[in-house]
Design an enzyme around this catalytic site. Structure first.
Site, PDB file in Angstrom:
ATOM      1  N   GLU A 180      42.665  26.590  37.467  1.00 12.99           N
ATOM      2  CA  GLU A 180      43.653  26.820  37.795  1.00 12.99           C
ATOM      3  C   GLU A 180      44.795  25.821  37.174  1.00 12.99           C
ATOM      4  OE1 GLU A 180      44.344  28.735  41.315  1.00 12.99           O
ATOM      5  OE2 GLU A 180      42.270  29.162  41.905  1.00 12.99           O
ATOM      6  N   GLU A 297      33.368  32.613  41.028  1.00  9.25           N
ATOM      7  CA  GLU A 297      34.278  32.576  41.970  1.00  9.25           C
ATOM      8  C   GLU A 297      33.763  34.540  41.866  1.00  9.25           C
ATOM      9  OE1 GLU A 297      37.730  31.355  42.895  1.00  9.25           O
ATOM     10  OE2 GLU A 297      37.019  29.526  42.077  1.00  9.25           O
TER      11      GLU A 297
HETATM   12  O1  9MR Z   1      38.324  31.102  49.698  1.00 10.74           O
HETATM   13  C1  9MR Z   1      39.791  29.986  49.540  1.00 10.74           C
HETATM   14  C2  9MR Z   1      40.354  30.095  51.054  1.00 10.74           C
HETATM   15  O2  9MR Z   1      39.197  30.086  52.374  1.00 10.74           O
HETATM   16  C3  9MR Z   1      41.153  28.884  51.220  1.00 10.74           C
HETATM   17  O3  9MR Z   1      42.478  29.149  52.422  1.00 10.74           O
HETATM   18  C4  9MR Z   1      42.249  28.996  49.811  1.00 10.74           C
HETATM   19  C5  9MR Z   1      43.421  27.542  49.812  1.00 10.74           C
HETATM   20  O4  9MR Z   1      42.091  26.187  49.802  1.00 10.74           O
HETATM   21  O5  9MR Z   1      41.068  29.158  48.794  1.00 10.74           O
HETATM   22  C6  9MR Z   1      40.062  30.062  49.181  1.00 10.74           C
HETATM   23  O6  9MR Z   1      39.291  29.965  47.684  1.00 10.74           O
HETATM   24  C7  9MR Z   1      39.923  29.340  46.046  1.00 10.74           C
HETATM   25  C8  9MR Z   1      39.333  28.438  45.275  1.00 10.74           C
HETATM   26  O7  9MR Z   1      39.223  27.801  46.170  1.00 10.74           O
HETATM   27  C9  9MR Z   1      40.470  28.492  43.874  1.00 10.74           C
HETATM   28  N1  9MR Z   1      40.227  30.320  43.687  1.00 10.74           N
HETATM   29  C10 9MR Z   1      40.775  31.128  43.931  1.00 10.74           C
HETATM   30  C11 9MR Z   1      40.034  31.274  45.712  1.00 10.74           C
HETATM   31  C12 9MR Z   1      40.612  31.972  46.334  1.00 10.74           C
HETATM   32  O8  9MR Z   1      41.549  32.000  46.745  1.00 10.74           O
END
Ligand code: 9MR
Length: 392
Positions: A180, A297
């Protein structure tokens, strides 16, 4: 009933949760539409959903990988979840336990237990593992801001990649090296997220530094740039998509080691904007650079779906899966399809009400398995899309 189970304005009770979960089981465990059409055609009874009927069997027949993000607590505590993983998938990615905030409790220590046990489980079950992620502007530990500065940021970044990448060297199919990095509102001509602490401390060069370090550390892992909101055929996604494509083109032109584009694919049901053109642009752009593509994802946010009928909602979600995957898997570029979680029991979309603004009292149903691990219509849509794909 405890106070925490009592319904408050924006929360649902445990009883509601169970009722909603039971609704999924009732509709999804009985894929009536399949049985009826199979019987009408005089064909044999439809296959089951495990063994030869599993997602991984169907994916493998097309030379594809299929997997999901794994929540560490669910993985630790729930044997049924572990069984589901082993039964259905040939690749996994830790949802959170390789992120700095989980892995780095202090500047000098690493908490590898959760990641180690998932990697060992994957090895024992012949599954591949994606690494998520080395560099992200989010999920940084609380000590980070007070400890990492312009003087030591380069060393912190390189040491982190060497330590973590080195530990799992040879065991990782692909690493999300940078996650990102594009953010259009920061208003730079190159689209880079200048508000990322990594950018603030190291400038745009942090991206190449991370990829070059990752290649040195684990030469066989496929190094991936991963981003979201780049799929839809609208101006906002279009701008971000163009910046992502420009970034990966620039990296290849500069000889930066990059092997794959990760299209996160957090998509939505109930909207009017399509994604066919956007997806094609991304995939064609990656293909022109000789990159592989992973859907990293995938999930379908159903908050905007008006109907309260669970079977209807599931059907609408499944249609979005089908339509997205048919476009994504048209050509041979996409090699792996991973959903962000396997079961509606654990999805980031149900954490709080941030992603349930239109229906705060309704749990989202974004994944191929319901809260009781029964396959939902999205499972069948995903499996059929795998079947339709040409062999890789
Ligand atoms: O699903 C993840 C959530 O449990 C966490 O709190 C968050 C922060 O670490 O990240 C979420 O996963 C993200 C991923 O790492 C990157 N793309 C977006 C995902 C959803 O927010």
């Amino acid at each position: 009933m405890t106070a925490s189970m009592t319904k408050t304005k924006n929360r649902i009770t445990r009883r509601q949760w169970l009722r909603q979960a039971a609704g999924v089981a009732a509709t999804a465990a009985t894929p009536l539409f399949l049985r009826q059409s199979a019987l009408a055609a005089g064909s044999p009874a439809p296959e089951g959903t495990t063994g030869p009927g599993s997602l991984k069997a169907h994916a493998a027949a097309r030379g594809l990988l299929t997997g999901c993000a794994v929540n560490a607590a669910l993985f630790r505590d729930d044997e049924n979840f572990r069984n589901l993983l082993a039964e259905q998938y040939n690749i996994v990615v830790p949802e959170n336990c390789l992120k700095w905030n989980i892995l780095r409790p202090t500047p000098d220590t690493y908490a590898f237990e959760d990641a180690d046990s998932l990697v060992a489980f994957a090895e024992a079950h012949g599954m591949k593992v994606r690494g998520h992620n080395f560099v992200w502007h989010q999920a940084l530990p609380t000590w980070f801001a007070g400890t990492v500065n312009k003087d030591n940021a380069r060393k912190m970044l390189v040491d982190h990649i060497r330590t973590v990448g080195g530990r799992y060297k040879g065991k990782i199919h692909s690493w999300d090296v940078v996650n990102e990095a594009i953010w259009i509102p920061d208003n730079r001509p190159d689209g880079l997220r200048s508000s990322s602490p990594w950018f603030e401390m190291l400038g745009p060069g942090y991206i190449d530094l991370a990829f070059r370090t990752a290649r040195e550390v684990d030469p066989n892992a496929l190094l991936t740039y991963n981003d979201y909101s780049i799929e839809y055929d609208n101006d906002e996604d279009g701008k971000k998509r163009a910046a992502v494509l420009a970034l990966i083109r620039r990296m290849k032109a500069d000889g930066v080691p990059l092997d794959a584009l990760g299209i996160q694919s957090h998509i939505k049901a109930g909207g009017t904007v399509g994604f066919h053109q956007g997806l094609r642009e991304l995939i064609d752009g990656a293909k022109a650079l000789g990159l592989q593509v992973f859907l990293t994802e995938l999930d379908v946010n159903d908050d905007a779906v008006a109907t309260e009928d669970i079977a209807e909602r599931d059907k609408i979600v499944a249609e979005v899966y089908r339509s997205y995957l048919e476009t994504a898997l048209e050509g041979p570029e996409v090699k792996a399809v991973l959903t962000w979680g396997a079961s509606d029991r654990n999805t980031w979309l149900n954490k709080g009400t941030k992603f349930r603004k239109q229906h705060p009292d309704r749990l989202q149903r974004p994944l191929p398995f319901d809260a009781d691990y029964a396959p939902t219509p999205a499972f069948f849509a995903l499996r059929q899309a795998l079947d339709k794909a040409k062999k890789r």
